[in-house]
Scaffold this motif. Structure first.
Motif, PDB file in Angstrom:
ATOM      1  N   ASP A  66      -5.748  -0.799  -5.142  1.00 50.62           N
ATOM      2  CA  ASP A  66      -5.187  -1.439  -3.948  1.00 50.62           C
ATOM      3  C   ASP A  66      -6.220  -2.410  -3.386  1.00 50.62           C
ATOM      4  OD1 ASP A  66      -3.816  -2.167  -1.719  1.00 50.62           O
ATOM      5  OD2 ASP A  66      -3.431  -0.135  -0.997  1.00 50.62           O
ATOM      6  N   GLU A  67      -5.992  -3.674  -3.611  1.00 50.88           N
ATOM      7  CA  GLU A  67      -6.893  -4.738  -3.184  1.00 50.88           C
ATOM      8  C   GLU A  67      -8.350  -4.451  -3.541  1.00 50.88           C
ATOM      9  OE1 GLU A  67      -6.153  -6.735   0.453  1.00 50.88           O
ATOM     10  OE2 GLU A  67      -4.338  -5.589   0.833  1.00 50.88           O
ATOM     11  N   SER A 100       0.831  -1.208   0.000  1.00 48.52           N
ATOM     12  CA  SER A 100       0.000   0.000   0.000  1.00 48.52           C
ATOM     13  C   SER A 100       0.862   1.253   0.000  1.00 48.52           C
ATOM     14  CB  SER A 100      -0.926   0.013   1.219  1.00 48.52           C
ATOM     15  OG  SER A 100      -1.872  -1.013   1.098  1.00 48.52           O
TER      16      SER A 100
END
Ligand SMILES: Nc1ncnc2c1ncn2[C@@H]1O[C@H](COP(=O)(O)OP(=O)(O)OP(=O)(O)O)[C@@H](O)[C@H]1O
Ligand SMILES: [Mg+2]
Lengths: 405, 268
Positions: free
Chosen positions: B191-192, B70
């Motif tokens: 991000d995810e 991240s």
């Protein structure tokens, strides 16, 4: 982001919490309302004072026994007994700018008519007094110079006294008692209303000066002399001439204080004007304080709002909002709050001053300047108190803001 | 579709190419470090990352929790700055840009999709998608047309007036993808994005990504799941703030094909 879009977002954010927005605005509403009302009332009062003084005539001069210092405070007023009837005669004869003069001394006393009685002011004077004061008769006639010479028991009633003792009934030709002396009512004056100082001018009776001096007070000196100048412009010259004449007559050496005072009604008008202005300013600034309190309320809510919406701010920054975008967004919210509050306050203030002026019987005066100032000021409050919270929002770190729960 | 996500960056005067000779990489990261100073201790989230991403790539970043994925994505997304090292985005050293220019890059060059969707609640899907166009000063008539277009692209043409709370997780993520695409970015950073979704919905999202990638969009995606990472063309594995593996994916599957063989939720 364009202005309309910002405004739309602000209004939407505020309507989301209607109750909160309304309560936040309340401080501004009350502040602006109070300013508008006090300024409006102050101006109304000022105009009222001006009108009354003008109705008395700005060419009038008041001479009082006792000295007056520069600030207008009477020092030992009435303590000196040097002002006499002959002073008045001398003024009429020797001061070219003096048109008319009348003595005026007063006492308070109880007036009794049949089973009614009324405590009021008794003024001793001469017939020309009513000409000088531009005062006409509602009923009956004036007393005469002959009455003065004879110290006759005749009386002229003010409108308030007439109302309280006789109501609508005709009082002329009737007898009233002052102390234990009977007086014949010869005339009744027209109502004149309040004086510039807030006194009811109609609450009084008038008797010949000689009657007052010999039969009521026992004084042989005069409390006041009222003089009308030949014109308003001449009143200042008259003031100077009367002063030097009286100093002469009272044998006051140079450097010594006057034992009398000469006041020009034009000055009095100015003084009254100034004091009501000061009063208005004072009230308005007290009201202004509540505006600041309202501003603090806005700041408080905006800070809460920024905290609550930390995540939203993070999202906006992440998708490309600049610092100034965020700043403007929150600033516009606080300005919309304060400006809406300001407009509501103006309406509220106008409504309040209309109500109050109706009750007092004054003419309504809503100053456009006060309204304009209220708009500008409430906007300034919004910007000033909204700036800190808005800046706080703009400075947020997007990563932390997005992580905020 | 190809016209939709077309790269329009050449027109952007703000970006002055720093080293024109350096090939065509959209993203170039050189020895990037990121450390957080927590008073007593210092946390090294990134310890020297080098990476080059060419236009049209589809990169999946993997790695255990806390490995710095991240942190790396935030730097790529211009939300954060490296402690040291260089990040060159389309030939421009990002460290030379001021806040306003960074905001413009986030707005127009990059599209961000988060694990938690991050939509504005009490704001309709259409308005959420429109948001970046407001900051881009897009002409008013263009805003709605463009937003509707991308919503249709992600298959939500019939949900435009819905609020996030009225949408499923997968639908919310589609809105977020539409929002990331509305200003026609060159790079999509996610991000995810499937972290909160069930496996079928995850594959549906990957189908959208693959389609977008086919049309030329560069995509960088963080994921924990190898099943998801296989849809990318290249996988990068982080460990302790460093890149451990960087491999191309040989014959990655098409999400559309996988979906056909997957049981629907009803049949479970
Ligand atoms: N603001 C911060 N302050 C201090 N340390 C931080 C901060 N942000 C991240 N870290 C640390 O940096 C390291 C990397 O964090 P990062 O969020 O990049 O991990 P990640 O790979 O994304 O993990 P996950 O898979 O759980 O999301 C972690 O050890 C984390 O504790
Ligand atoms: Mg992470």
């Amino acid at each position: 982001m364009d202005f309309i879009a910002i405004l739309r977002i602000a209004i939407r954010a505020l309507t989301r919490n209607k109750m909160r927005s309304l309560l936040t605005m309340l401080g501004i509403v009350i502040g602006v309302g109070a300013v508008i009302a006090t300024v409006g009332l102050g101006q109304g009062a000022q105009e009222q004072v001006q009108r009354q003084i003008a109705s008395m005539g700005t060419d009038l001069l008041f001479i009082s026994s006792g000295s007056v210092n520069k600030g207008g405070v009477r020092l030992g007023g009435g303590a000196t007994k040097t002002l006499i009837y002959d002073d008045m005669k001398a003024i009429v004869q020797q001061v070219p700018t003096a048109a008319l003069a009348a003595p005026s001394s007063g006492a308070s006393g109880l007036i009794v008519a049949d089973n009614q009685n009324w405590s009021t002011r008794i003024t001793g004077t001469e017939p020309q007094y009513f000409d000088i004061r531009n005062w006409s008769f509602d009923r009956g006639v004036n007393f005469t110079q002959d009455d003065v010479t004879r110290a006759a028991n005749v009386v002229v009633l003010g409108a308030t006294v007439q109302q309280n003792l006789f109501g609508r009934a005709d009082s002329t030709g009737k007898t009233v008692r002052i102390g234990n002396l009977p007086f014949l009512v010869v005339g009744v004056l027209q109502a004149k209303g309040q004086s510039g100082m807030g006194q009811d001018q109609d609450d009084g009776v008038f008797v010949p000066i000689t009657t007052l001096q010999k039969k009521i007070t026992g004084q042989d000196w005069l409390q006041n002399i009222m003089v009308s100048a030949t014109s308003q412009e001449a009143s200042y010259a008259a003031q100077a001439q009367i002063t030097s004449l009286l100093r002469d007559r009272h044998r006051i050496r140079p450097g010594q204080d006057d034992d009398f005072s000469v006041r020009n009604l034009a000055d009095v008008a100015q003084l009254a004007d100034e004091s009501s202005k000061v009063m208005t300013l004072l009230l308005a600034s007290i009201a202004g304080v509540s505006l600041i309190v309202g501003g603090i309320g806005i700041m408080n809510i905006m800070l809460v709002s920024v905290t609550e919406r930390t995540r939203e701010i993070g999202i906006r920054i992440a998708i490309g909002a600049t610092e100034s975008d965020v700043l403007r967004q929150f600033l516009s919210e606080s300005v919309v709050l304060s400006l809406t509050g300001g407009v509501m306050g103006i309406l509220f203030g106008i409504a309040a001053s209309i109500t109050i002026t109706k009750v007092l019987g004054w003419s309504i005066l809503i100053a456009p300047i006060a309204v304009g100032a209220a708009v500008v000021f409430s906007m300034a409050v919004g910007i000033f108190f909204g700036f800190y919270p808005a800046r706080k929002a703009a400075m947020l770190d997007p990563i932390e803001a997005l992580r905020f729960e | 579709m190809a016209t939709l996500v077309q790269n329009e960056l050449n027109a952007d005067v703000m970006m002055k190419p720093e080293r024109p000779a350096n090939g065509s990489a959209v993203i170039q990261v050189q020895d990037v470090h990121k450390s957080y100073d927590l008073g007593e201790t210092k946390v090294h989230a990134l310890r020297g990352v080098d990476m080059k991403i060419e236009p049209g790539e589809f990169v999946a970043i993997m790695g255990s929790s806390g490995s710095g994925k991240s942190t790396f994505m935030n730097i790529l997304g211009c939300l954060d700055k490296p402690t040291s090292g260089k990040y060159i985005l389309e030939g421009t050293d990002v460290s030379s840009l001021d806040k306003k220019q960074l905001a413009a890059i986030r707005n127009r060059k990059l599209g961000f999709v988060f694990q938690g969707f991050n939509l504005l609640s009490r704001t309709t899907a259409l308005e959420n998608v429109e948001l970046p166009t407001l900051y881009a000063q897009t002409e008013k008539s263009m805003r709605q047309a463009r937003s509707k277009e991308v919503l249709e692209l992600v298959g939500l043409g019939d949900r435009m007036g819905h609020f996030p709370s009225q949408l499923s997780g997968g639908q919310q993520q589609r809105v977020a993808i539409a929002r990331a695409l509305v200003n026609k970015p060159a790079i999509l950073l996610a991000d995810e994005p499937t972290g909160n979704l069930d496996s079928r919905t995850s594959v549906e999202i990957m189908q959208i990504f693959q389609d977008l990638n086919d049309s030329g969009l560069t995509i960088v995606l963080v994921t924990h799941e190898p099943d998801i990472a296989q849809f990318a063309k290249r996988t990068v594995v982080f460990r302790d703030g460093k890149i451990r593996h960087d491999d191309p994916v040989s014959n990655h599957p098409r999400a559309a094909e996988v979906l056909k063989s997957m049981p629907t939720v009803d049949e479970d």
